[in-house]
Design a protein around this motif. Structure first.
Motif, PDB file in Angstrom:
ATOM      1  N   UNK A 127      10.264  -5.708   3.619  1.00 43.82           N
ATOM      2  CA  UNK A 127       9.026  -5.054   3.183  1.00 43.82           C
ATOM      3  C   UNK A 127       9.090  -4.760   1.682  1.00 43.82           C
ATOM      4  N   UNK A 128      10.237  -4.312   1.216  1.00 41.05           N
ATOM      5  CA  UNK A 128      10.395  -4.018  -0.206  1.00 41.05           C
ATOM      6  C   UNK A 128      10.199  -5.275  -1.042  1.00 41.05           C
ATOM      7  N   UNK A 129      10.764  -6.391  -0.595  1.00 47.10           N
ATOM      8  CA  UNK A 129      10.570  -7.659  -1.310  1.00 47.10           C
ATOM      9  C   UNK A 129       9.087  -8.017  -1.359  1.00 47.10           C
ATOM     10  N   UNK A 130       8.403  -7.809  -0.246  1.00 47.43           N
ATOM     11  CA  UNK A 130       6.974  -8.111  -0.167  1.00 47.43           C
ATOM     12  C   UNK A 130       6.196  -7.347  -1.232  1.00 47.43           C
ATOM     13  N   UNK A 131       6.470  -6.040  -1.334  1.00 44.91           N
ATOM     14  CA  UNK A 131       5.719  -5.219  -2.279  1.00 44.91           C
ATOM     15  C   UNK A 131       6.214  -5.358  -3.713  1.00 44.91           C
TER      16      UNK A 131
END
Length: 221
Positions: free
Chosen positions: A187-191
């Motif tokens: 999720x962090x990579x996504x954002x």
């Protein structure tokens, strides 16, 4: 970050609201931007209580609806002991346990991503209240078709972005990876806008509008 000039948008021809809006306005506006224009304030989803949004039937922040918020609502109804149905009249049928769990899984994923967005990218467009666009190329078309793989009656239309309120570019493959193996690092990579692959087609989430000229109008979040 500079935006590409050419975008495309997936239009579900079985969605009467979307089709009527397109016929009347030749344009698209995200729920978030509709709220800003109408109420002169930020969309309430951006600071609402996510746990109550997922579980509490009496909790319904005021705002324009979106398909993903509708999924959260269906899941919430089922979590509170009600059975979900599909169809109308004699065609109405109860959803199976697997079908209901599908709503639960999507709802939980969206809440997980929204929770992390508020920490990692608080100014980015939320997945719960935006328009999903792709670049106008083969990779972009394939990505949109994969994102909406259950839809059979659709067109993919070029759009011209006229106004942006919020914006984010992300690799949709990270959604698939998280769905199969939940991990906050994904999720962090996504954002953070990190690519999951060496080459990728990014999704663009905006609150904006497109009008006139070639393609549809598009106001994005």
């Amino acid at each position: 970050m500079l935006l590409p000039k050419d975008f495309i948008y997936f239009i579900d021809l079985n969605d009467p609201l979307v089709c009527v809006n397109l016929i009347r306005t030749n344009g698209l506006v995200s729920p978030s931007l509709y709220h800003v224009i109408t109420y002169k304030e930020e969309y309430p989803l951006y600071d609402c209580d996510l746990d109550r949004l997922l579980h509490d039937l009496d909790y319904e922040p005021i705002g324009f609806a979106s398909p993903r918020l509708a999924i959260l609502k269906y899941s919430k109804v089922a979590r509170n002991g009600y059975r979900l149905t599909m169809g109308e009249g004699q065609q109405q049928q109860f959803l199976s346990e697997n079908e209901t769990n599908h709503y639960h899984n999507i709802a939980q994923l969206e809440v997980d991503f929204e929770r992390v967005r508020r920490v990692i990218a608080p100014n980015a467009a939320s997945r719960l209240a935006c328009l999903f666009l792709a670049t106008n190329d083969l990779d972009g078309r394939v990505m949109l078709q994969n994102m909406f793989s259950t839809k059979k009656n659709f067109i993919i239309s070029p759009v011209v972005v006229k106004y942006i309120h919020r914006f984010h570019r992300a690799d949709s493959k990270l959604i698939d990876q998280y769905a199969s193996t939940p991990n906050d690092a994904l999720i962090e990579k996504y954002w953070l806008g990190v690519s999951a692959r060496a080459t990728t087609s990014f999704e663009f989430r905006l609150i904006s509008y497109n009008s006139g000229g070639t393609g549809r109008e598009c106001f994005c979040d």
